[in-house]
Design a protein around this motif. Sequence first.
Motif, PDB file in Angstrom:
ATOM      1  N   ARG A  19     -71.969  -3.172 -67.562  1.00 18.27           N
ATOM      2  CA  ARG A  19     -71.522  -4.468 -68.053  1.00 18.27           C
ATOM      3  C   ARG A  19     -70.038  -4.367 -68.393  1.00 18.27           C
ATOM      4  NH1 ARG A  19     -74.088  -8.904 -70.796  1.00 18.27           N
ATOM      5  NH2 ARG A  19     -76.068  -7.918 -70.368  1.00 18.27           N
ATOM      6  N   ALA A 144     -72.522 -19.125 -74.804  1.00 17.14           N
ATOM      7  CA  ALA A 144     -72.714 -18.014 -75.729  1.00 17.14           C
ATOM      8  C   ALA A 144     -71.369 -17.408 -76.108  1.00 17.14           C
ATOM      9  CB  ALA A 144     -73.621 -16.958 -75.100  1.00 17.14           C
ATOM     10  N   THR A 148     -69.513 -17.871 -80.050  1.00 17.51           N
ATOM     11  CA  THR A 148     -69.337 -16.750 -80.954  1.00 17.51           C
ATOM     12  C   THR A 148     -67.961 -16.116 -80.862  1.00 17.51           C
ATOM     13  OG1 THR A 148     -70.183 -15.248 -79.295  1.00 17.51           O
ATOM     14  CG2 THR A 148     -71.783 -16.173 -80.825  1.00 17.51           C
ATOM     15  N   MET A 150     -67.008 -13.857 -78.950  1.00 16.42           N
ATOM     16  CA  MET A 150     -67.292 -12.429 -79.072  1.00 16.42           C
ATOM     17  C   MET A 150     -66.876 -11.619 -77.848  1.00 16.42           C
ATOM     18  SD  MET A 150     -71.347 -12.469 -78.462  1.00 16.42           S
ATOM     19  CE  MET A 150     -72.044 -13.145 -76.969  1.00 16.42           C
ATOM     20  N   MET A 154     -68.390  -7.533 -77.093  1.00 14.75           N
ATOM     21  CA  MET A 154     -69.622  -7.429 -76.315  1.00 14.75           C
ATOM     22  C   MET A 154     -70.060  -5.988 -76.064  1.00 14.75           C
ATOM     23  SD  MET A 154     -72.090  -8.844 -74.922  1.00 14.75           S
ATOM     24  CE  MET A 154     -71.726 -10.589 -74.729  1.00 14.75           C
ATOM     25  N   THR A 157     -71.385  -4.468 -79.122  1.00 15.48           N
ATOM     26  CA  THR A 157     -72.712  -5.011 -79.402  1.00 15.48           C
ATOM     27  C   THR A 157     -73.759  -4.319 -78.535  1.00 15.48           C
ATOM     28  OG1 THR A 157     -71.706  -7.142 -79.870  1.00 15.48           O
ATOM     29  CG2 THR A 157     -74.075  -7.136 -79.525  1.00 15.48           C
ATOM     30  N   MET A 158     -73.421  -4.115 -77.246  1.00 18.88           N
ATOM     31  CA  MET A 158     -74.371  -3.457 -76.345  1.00 18.88           C
ATOM     32  C   MET A 158     -74.664  -2.032 -76.816  1.00 18.88           C
ATOM     33  SD  MET A 158     -75.766  -5.208 -74.088  1.00 18.88           S
ATOM     34  CE  MET A 158     -76.505  -4.090 -72.899  1.00 18.88           C
ATOM     35  N   GLN A 160     -74.390  -0.809 -79.865  1.00 20.12           N
ATOM     36  CA  GLN A 160     -75.185  -0.880 -81.095  1.00 20.12           C
ATOM     37  C   GLN A 160     -76.626  -1.236 -80.770  1.00 20.12           C
ATOM     38  OE1 GLN A 160     -72.716  -3.852 -83.067  1.00 20.12           O
ATOM     39  NE2 GLN A 160     -72.381  -2.415 -84.738  1.00 20.12           N
ATOM     40  N   LEU A 161     -76.736  -2.158 -79.801  1.00 22.91           N
ATOM     41  CA  LEU A 161     -78.061  -2.612 -79.408  1.00 22.91           C
ATOM     42  C   LEU A 161     -78.876  -1.468 -78.823  1.00 22.91           C
ATOM     43  CD1 LEU A 161     -79.770  -5.162 -79.134  1.00 22.91           C
ATOM     44  CD2 LEU A 161     -78.835  -5.444 -76.855  1.00 22.91           C
ATOM     45  N   ASP A 162     -78.208  -0.645 -78.010  1.00 23.09           N
ATOM     46  CA  ASP A 162     -78.903   0.504 -77.422  1.00 23.09           C
ATOM     47  C   ASP A 162     -79.496   1.387 -78.521  1.00 23.09           C
ATOM     48  OD1 ASP A 162     -78.396  -0.251 -74.873  1.00 23.09           O
ATOM     49  OD2 ASP A 162     -76.662   1.046 -74.596  1.00 23.09           O
ATOM     50  N   LEU A 164     -80.091   0.545 -81.643  1.00 22.81           N
ATOM     51  CA  LEU A 164     -81.095  -0.208 -82.395  1.00 22.81           C
ATOM     52  C   LEU A 164     -82.434  -0.178 -81.669  1.00 22.81           C
ATOM     53  CD1 LEU A 164     -81.663  -2.090 -84.794  1.00 22.81           C
ATOM     54  CD2 LEU A 164     -80.873  -3.987 -83.394  1.00 22.81           C
ATOM     55  N   VAL A 165     -82.376  -0.463 -80.370  1.00 26.35           N
ATOM     56  CA  VAL A 165     -83.618  -0.510 -79.593  1.00 26.35           C
ATOM     57  C   VAL A 165     -84.261   0.875 -79.525  1.00 26.35           C
ATOM     58  CG1 VAL A 165     -84.626  -0.928 -77.328  1.00 26.35           C
ATOM     59  CG2 VAL A 165     -82.981  -2.536 -78.264  1.00 26.35           C
ATOM     60  N   SER A 167     -84.248   3.053 -81.706  1.00 28.50           N
ATOM     61  CA  SER A 167     -84.913   3.333 -82.981  1.00 28.50           C
ATOM     62  C   SER A 167     -86.210   2.539 -83.115  1.00 28.50           C
ATOM     63  CB  SER A 167     -83.982   3.028 -84.145  1.00 28.50           C
ATOM     64  OG  SER A 167     -83.897   1.636 -84.344  1.00 28.50           O
TER      65      SER A 167
ATOM     66  N   PHE B   2     -79.088 -15.030 -73.346  1.00 30.55           N
ATOM     67  CA  PHE B   2     -77.728 -15.247 -73.856  1.00 30.55           C
ATOM     68  C   PHE B   2     -77.735 -15.710 -75.304  1.00 30.55           C
ATOM     69  CE2 PHE B   2     -77.177 -15.545 -69.248  1.00 30.55           C
ATOM     70  CZ  PHE B   2     -76.262 -14.516 -69.110  1.00 30.55           C
ATOM     71  N   ALA B   6     -75.689 -14.129 -78.307  1.00 31.47           N
ATOM     72  CA  ALA B   6     -74.808 -14.926 -79.151  1.00 31.47           C
ATOM     73  C   ALA B   6     -75.165 -14.701 -80.616  1.00 31.47           C
ATOM     74  CB  ALA B   6     -74.928 -16.399 -78.779  1.00 31.47           C
ATOM     75  N   PHE B  14     -75.871  -9.133 -87.210  1.00 33.51           N
ATOM     76  CA  PHE B  14     -76.280  -7.820 -86.693  1.00 33.51           C
ATOM     77  C   PHE B  14     -76.693  -6.905 -87.849  1.00 33.51           C
ATOM     78  CE2 PHE B  14     -76.236  -3.784 -84.607  1.00 33.51           C
ATOM     79  CZ  PHE B  14     -76.574  -4.080 -83.295  1.00 33.51           C
ATOM     80  N   ARG B  21     -84.893  -3.630 -90.040  1.00 29.88           N
ATOM     81  CA  ARG B  21     -85.640  -2.555 -89.372  1.00 29.88           C
ATOM     82  C   ARG B  21     -86.564  -1.843 -90.355  1.00 29.88           C
ATOM     83  NH1 ARG B  21     -80.894   0.749 -87.050  1.00 29.88           N
ATOM     84  NH2 ARG B  21     -82.311   2.498 -87.296  1.00 29.88           N
ATOM     85  N   HIS B  76     -82.331  -5.382 -73.910  1.00 27.32           N
ATOM     86  CA  HIS B  76     -82.035  -4.015 -73.539  1.00 27.32           C
ATOM     87  C   HIS B  76     -82.545  -3.692 -72.133  1.00 27.32           C
ATOM     88  CE1 HIS B  76     -81.416   0.252 -74.188  1.00 27.32           C
ATOM     89  NE2 HIS B  76     -82.606   0.460 -73.703  1.00 27.32           N
ATOM     90  N   LEU B  79     -80.665  -5.134 -68.147  1.00 33.62           N
ATOM     91  CA  LEU B  79     -79.735  -4.399 -67.281  1.00 33.62           C
ATOM     92  C   LEU B  79     -80.459  -3.339 -66.464  1.00 33.62           C
ATOM     93  CD1 LEU B  79     -76.305  -3.471 -68.843  1.00 33.62           C
ATOM     94  CD2 LEU B  79     -76.828  -5.108 -67.063  1.00 33.62           C
TER      95      LEU B  79
END
Lengths: 169, 119
Positions: A19, A144, A148, A150, A154, A157-158, A160-162, A164-165, A167, B2, B6, B14, B21, B76, B79
């Motif tokens: 991305r 989107a 934001t 953002m 981005m 965020t990705m 952090q998301l990785d 988070l997921v 965990s 999306f 957002a 966040f 969690r 997640h 992709l």
Amino acid sequence: MDAKRKNDTATKNQTTVERKSDRELLITRMFNGPARIVFDAWTKAELVARWWAPKSRGVSVVSCNADVRVGGRWRYVLRHSGTEEIAFSGEYLEVKPHTRLAYTSIFEAFPDSPSTVAVTFEERDGKTLLVAHETYSSKEALDAAIATGMEGGMRETMDQLDELVASLL
Amino acid sequence: MFETFAALGEPNRFRIVEFLRAGPRPVNEIGDRLQLNQPQVSKHLRVLKEVGLVDVQPRAQQRLYELRAQPLRELHDWLERYRQLWDERFDELDELIEELKEKEKEKEKEKSDGRKKKK
């Protein structure tokens, strides 16, 4: 020949999707052949029909048409699970045989969000590095981003998301 | 997809998602921990609820906010699913390229055979 094929599979080239921003994706893959062959396989309709459908998902190619010149149009029609037809189409923006190609791409079910794709073919020692740069301009993507502001955040965020997921799994 | 992005693009939202969690929490505790005032927290929770990232559970006198992991997983996974789609296409393309290389070789051979015959 069989042994050779097995060997090729063992050293399979990696596909990466990265991305670049909220609307951009980079798809990268090395192919064990010269750029002229990879370019042909990517553009000639009768050849595209051989590889474009993800068969494991019950998808097959119904038809492929491609008028590969600037201003020319392409249209690929797929069929899902024997019934539902899905069509993609667009127009060629740039055609440099064996090196570079750019075109618009529209998923006809959502005609208001076209994307553009720029593909480069870089030959080195008989192999070709293919990079497809997709830029999306769907309304949702834009909404989107605007909502934001953002764009810059981005990637973070990705990442952090990785985590988070990971965990949560 | 999306919308989820957002919603998570706002740093405090966040932080709320990360905080949740640990388990369901009431608004005041979220505010205390993240040092946000209650109207701010409520606003963020409303956005998170709209995109399905949190759910509310009434418990005794309290309303507890709970994280829903599914939209996060979907985001997640997206992709990776897209990568797999291309990977599958490219495997087919590999075979086609091998075939085209063979054909090219045969043509070359025919050409040189033809030349030899002419001689």
